[in-house]
Design a protein around this motif. Structure first.
Motif, PDB file in Angstrom:
ATOM      1  N   ASP A   1       0.847  -1.298   0.064  1.00 34.08           N
ATOM      2  CA  ASP A   1      -0.049   0.012  -0.136  1.00 34.08           C
ATOM      3  C   ASP A   1       0.576   1.274  -0.111  1.00 34.08           C
ATOM      4  O   ASP A   1       0.651   2.226  -0.806  1.00 34.08           O
ATOM      5  CB  ASP A   1      -1.047  -0.048   1.239  1.00 34.08           C
ATOM      6  CG  ASP A   1      -2.187  -0.779   0.927  1.00 34.08           C
ATOM      7  OD1 ASP A   1      -2.197  -1.617   0.011  1.00 34.08           O
ATOM      8  OD2 ASP A   1      -2.911  -1.031   2.162  1.00 34.08           O
ATOM      9  N   ILE A   2       1.889   1.252   0.685  1.00 34.89           N
ATOM     10  CA  ILE A   2       2.824   2.438   0.842  1.00 34.89           C
ATOM     11  C   ILE A   2       3.525   2.777  -0.641  1.00 34.89           C
ATOM     12  O   ILE A   2       3.484   3.672  -1.148  1.00 34.89           O
ATOM     13  CB  ILE A   2       3.904   2.198   2.046  1.00 34.89           C
ATOM     14  CG1 ILE A   2       3.261   2.307   3.305  1.00 34.89           C
ATOM     15  CG2 ILE A   2       4.860   3.201   1.963  1.00 34.89           C
ATOM     16  CD1 ILE A   2       4.304   1.897   4.401  1.00 34.89           C
ATOM     17  N   LEU A   3       3.965   1.318  -1.156  1.00 38.60           N
ATOM     18  CA  LEU A   3       4.599   1.633  -2.597  1.00 38.60           C
ATOM     19  C   LEU A   3       3.569   2.153  -3.470  1.00 38.60           C
ATOM     20  O   LEU A   3       3.918   3.089  -4.228  1.00 38.60           O
ATOM     21  CB  LEU A   3       4.996   0.286  -2.902  1.00 38.60           C
ATOM     22  CG  LEU A   3       5.749   0.102  -4.163  1.00 38.60           C
ATOM     23  CD1 LEU A   3       6.830   0.923  -4.092  1.00 38.60           C
ATOM     24  CD2 LEU A   3       6.259  -1.242  -4.441  1.00 38.60           C
ATOM     25  N   ASP A   4       2.359   1.709  -3.415  1.00 40.10           N
ATOM     26  CA  ASP A   4       1.278   2.385  -4.425  1.00 40.10           C
ATOM     27  C   ASP A   4       1.117   3.547  -4.245  1.00 40.10           C
ATOM     28  O   ASP A   4       0.788   4.492  -5.088  1.00 40.10           O
ATOM     29  CB  ASP A   4      -0.142   1.466  -3.889  1.00 40.10           C
ATOM     30  CG  ASP A   4      -0.045   0.087  -4.541  1.00 40.10           C
ATOM     31  OD1 ASP A   4       0.894  -0.413  -5.214  1.00 40.10           O
ATOM     32  OD2 ASP A   4      -1.096  -0.649  -4.219  1.00 40.10           O
ATOM     33  N   LYS A   5       0.962   4.021  -2.717  1.00 34.43           N
ATOM     34  CA  LYS A   5       0.668   5.644  -2.551  1.00 34.43           C
ATOM     35  C   LYS A   5       1.865   6.333  -3.099  1.00 34.43           C
ATOM     36  O   LYS A   5       1.612   7.416  -3.492  1.00 34.43           O
ATOM     37  CB  LYS A   5       0.635   5.660  -0.946  1.00 34.43           C
ATOM     38  CG  LYS A   5       0.077   7.084  -0.521  1.00 34.43           C
ATOM     39  CD  LYS A   5      -1.246   7.293  -0.872  1.00 34.43           C
ATOM     40  CE  LYS A   5      -1.652   8.502  -0.200  1.00 34.43           C
ATOM     41  NZ  LYS A   5      -2.941   9.217  -0.453  1.00 34.43           N
ATOM     42  N   LEU A   6       3.126   5.959  -2.850  1.00 35.66           N
ATOM     43  CA  LEU A   6       4.154   6.888  -3.438  1.00 35.66           C
ATOM     44  C   LEU A   6       4.352   6.696  -4.859  1.00 35.66           C
ATOM     45  O   LEU A   6       5.319   7.413  -5.237  1.00 35.66           O
ATOM     46  CB  LEU A   6       5.415   6.213  -2.604  1.00 35.66           C
ATOM     47  CG  LEU A   6       5.461   6.584  -1.176  1.00 35.66           C
ATOM     48  CD1 LEU A   6       6.798   5.826  -0.255  1.00 35.66           C
ATOM     49  CD2 LEU A   6       5.397   7.923  -0.908  1.00 35.66           C
TER      50      LEU A   6
END
Length: 146
Positions: free
Chosen positions: A12-17
């Protein structure tokens, strides 16, 4: 945090960034400032531009982590843990390191400058002057058949 939850959370963090808005920001930022970067010639202004980029990237990441109830330190620890089991996360960590690495940042900006200059040359190559000195787009010139 369970292993599956950790994978989901890191994903999720990777997607957000890497969402479109952020990628558009990165593209706009690099396009705006890349002309300041030249091979073998790095100015103090380039260092300031890197610091600005780093602050913007880190503030985005820290805001997301804070929303998730995590610190940068805890995130780095979790990421290091996962790297031992899954190489995919090593690439993500490398991307984060590049934000912090001035030389890598300069290389990215120099590549962007070259890319924009190449696009400009291609665009100029599509135009020709007619006999009257007017610039015309060669892509729209009708071809005589026969």
């Amino acid at each position: 945090m369970a292993e599956d939850d950790l994978d989901k959370w890191l994903s999720d963090i990777l997607d957000k960034l890497t969402d479109d808005k952020f990628l558009d920001f990165v593209d706009g930022f690099t396009s705006k400032y890349c002309e300041k970067f030249e091979e073998g010639e790095i100015s103090l202004e380039c260092s300031d531009i890197h610091a600005q980029y780093k602050r913007l990237f880190e503030s985005r990441m820290e805001a997301y982590l804070r929303k998730e109830g995590c610190t940068m330190e805890k995130f780095a620890e979790l990421l290091q843990e996962r790297i031992k089991e899954d190489e995919t996360y090593a690439e993500f960590l490398q991307a984060l390191i590049v934000v912090d690495d001035f030389q890598e940042f300069c290389a990215m900006m120099i590549r962007k400058r070259a890319e924009l200059e190449e696009d400009e040359e291609e665009e100029d190559g599509d135009k020709e002057e007619d006999v009257g000195g007017h610039i015309i787009d060669s892509g729209s010139v009708p071809m005589n058949e026969g």
